[in-house]
Design a protein around this motif. Structure first.
Motif, PDB file in Angstrom:
ATOM      1  N   TRP A 116       0.829  -1.208   0.000  1.00 49.12           N
ATOM      2  CA  TRP A 116       0.000   0.000   0.000  1.00 49.12           C
ATOM      3  C   TRP A 116       0.862   1.257   0.000  1.00 49.12           C
ATOM      4  O   TRP A 116       0.679   2.148  -0.828  1.00 49.12           O
ATOM      5  N   ASN A 117       1.816   1.351   0.888  1.00 48.88           N
ATOM      6  CA  ASN A 117       2.654   2.541   0.980  1.00 48.88           C
ATOM      7  C   ASN A 117       3.606   2.655  -0.198  1.00 48.88           C
ATOM      8  O   ASN A 117       3.921   3.757  -0.627  1.00 48.88           O
ATOM      9  N   ALA A 122       5.129   5.730  -4.825  1.00 50.51           N
ATOM     10  CA  ALA A 122       5.499   5.783  -6.238  1.00 50.51           C
ATOM     11  C   ALA A 122       4.648   6.798  -6.993  1.00 50.51           C
ATOM     12  O   ALA A 122       5.090   7.365  -7.987  1.00 50.51           O
ATOM     13  N   GLN A 123       3.425   7.042  -6.514  1.00 51.78           N
ATOM     14  CA  GLN A 123       2.537   7.987  -7.180  1.00 51.78           C
ATOM     15  C   GLN A 123       2.600   9.382  -6.574  1.00 51.78           C
ATOM     16  O   GLN A 123       1.879  10.271  -6.997  1.00 51.78           O
ATOM     17  N   GLY A 133      13.188  15.092  -7.530  1.00 50.26           N
ATOM     18  CA  GLY A 133      13.152  14.167  -6.404  1.00 50.26           C
ATOM     19  C   GLY A 133      11.839  14.248  -5.659  1.00 50.26           C
ATOM     20  O   GLY A 133      10.927  14.968  -6.049  1.00 50.26           O
ATOM     21  N   ARG A 134      11.742  13.530  -4.584  1.00 52.91           N
ATOM     22  CA  ARG A 134      10.512  13.556  -3.763  1.00 52.91           C
ATOM     23  C   ARG A 134      10.311  14.920  -3.120  1.00 52.91           C
ATOM     24  O   ARG A 134      11.271  15.623  -2.809  1.00 52.91           O
ATOM     25  N   ALA A 135       9.078  15.257  -2.921  1.00 52.03           N
ATOM     26  CA  ALA A 135       8.767  16.482  -2.187  1.00 52.03           C
ATOM     27  C   ALA A 135       9.335  16.354  -0.774  1.00 52.03           C
ATOM     28  O   ALA A 135       9.468  15.256  -0.242  1.00 52.03           O
ATOM     29  N   LEU A 141       0.163  13.395   2.530  1.00 49.74           N
ATOM     30  CA  LEU A 141      -0.514  12.558   1.539  1.00 49.74           C
ATOM     31  C   LEU A 141      -1.055  11.295   2.145  1.00 49.74           C
ATOM     32  O   LEU A 141      -1.857  10.596   1.556  1.00 49.74           O
ATOM     33  N   ARG A 142      -0.607  10.945   3.318  1.00 50.08           N
ATOM     34  CA  ARG A 142      -0.988   9.671   3.923  1.00 50.08           C
ATOM     35  C   ARG A 142      -2.339   9.717   4.455  1.00 50.08           C
ATOM     36  O   ARG A 142      -3.125  10.139   4.922  1.00 50.08           O
TER      37      ARG A 142
END
Length: 142
Positions: A116-117, A122-123, A133-135, A141-142
Motif C-alpha cells: 500500500w505505501n 510511487a505515485q 526528487g521527492r517532495a 498525503l498519507r
C-alpha cells in the motif's frame, strides 16, 4: 510506547505464522485446524491493539485510516471464514474451500500491508524545486 508497539508487532507476526502453519497442517487433513482459527483471532485482536497504540501516540507517522479500514475488513473476513469452517467441520459438514479462501485473504492482507505505501509513494507528486526528487514532506498525503 515504542516497546509496546514493537512487542505487539512481533506478536502480530506470530499470529500470521500461526495462520500459515495452521493452513499447511490443515491441507493434508482437509479440515481447518485450531491453530489457523486461533491465528486469525490473534491477528485481528493484535492488529486492533497496534492501531490503538499508534492512535495513542506510539508512532511519529500519522495513521492512514483507509489502509486500516481495508485491512480490518479483510481480517474480519478471514476470522469469519475460519470460524464458519471450524463450526461446519465440528458438525460434520466440512467445507475446505472456506479454509482456502481464508488463506488467500490472508495473503491479500499481507500484500495490502506491504504494498500500500509503496504504491502511494510511487505515485507521490515530484517537486520541481528539488530536481525531480521527492517532495520534502509527503506525510500529508498519507
Amino acid at each position: 510506547m515504542v516497546v509496546t508497539f514493537t512487542v505487539l508487532g512481533l506478536a502480530h507476526w506470530a499470529g500470521l505464522a500461526c495462520i500459515v502453519l495452521g493452513y499447511v497442517l490443515s491441507i493434508s487433513r482437509g479440515v481447518i485446524g485450531t491453530v489457523m482459527v486461533w491465528g486469525a483471532r490473534i491477528q485481528l485482536l493484535l492488529g486492533l491493539a497496534l492501531v490503538a497504540t499508534v492512535e495513542m501516540g506510539g508512532s511519529a507517522e500519522p495513521l492512514n485510516n483507509a489502509w486500516v479500514g481495508v485491512k480490518l475488513v479483510v481480517a474480519l473476513a478471514v476470522v469469519a471464514l475460519c470460524e464458519i469452517a471450524r463450526g461446519k467441520a465440528a458438525r460434520g459438514q466440512n467445507n475446505p474451500i472456506l479454509m482456502h479462501i481464508a488463506a488467500g485473504l490472508t495473503v491479500v492482507n499481507v500484500l495490502v500491508a506491504t504494498l500500500w505505501n509503496r504504491v502511494r509513494d510511487a505515485q507521490a507528486p515530484r517537486s520541481r524545486l528539488s530536481g525531480g526528487g521527492r517532495a520534502a514532506d509527503t506525510r500529508c498525503l498519507r
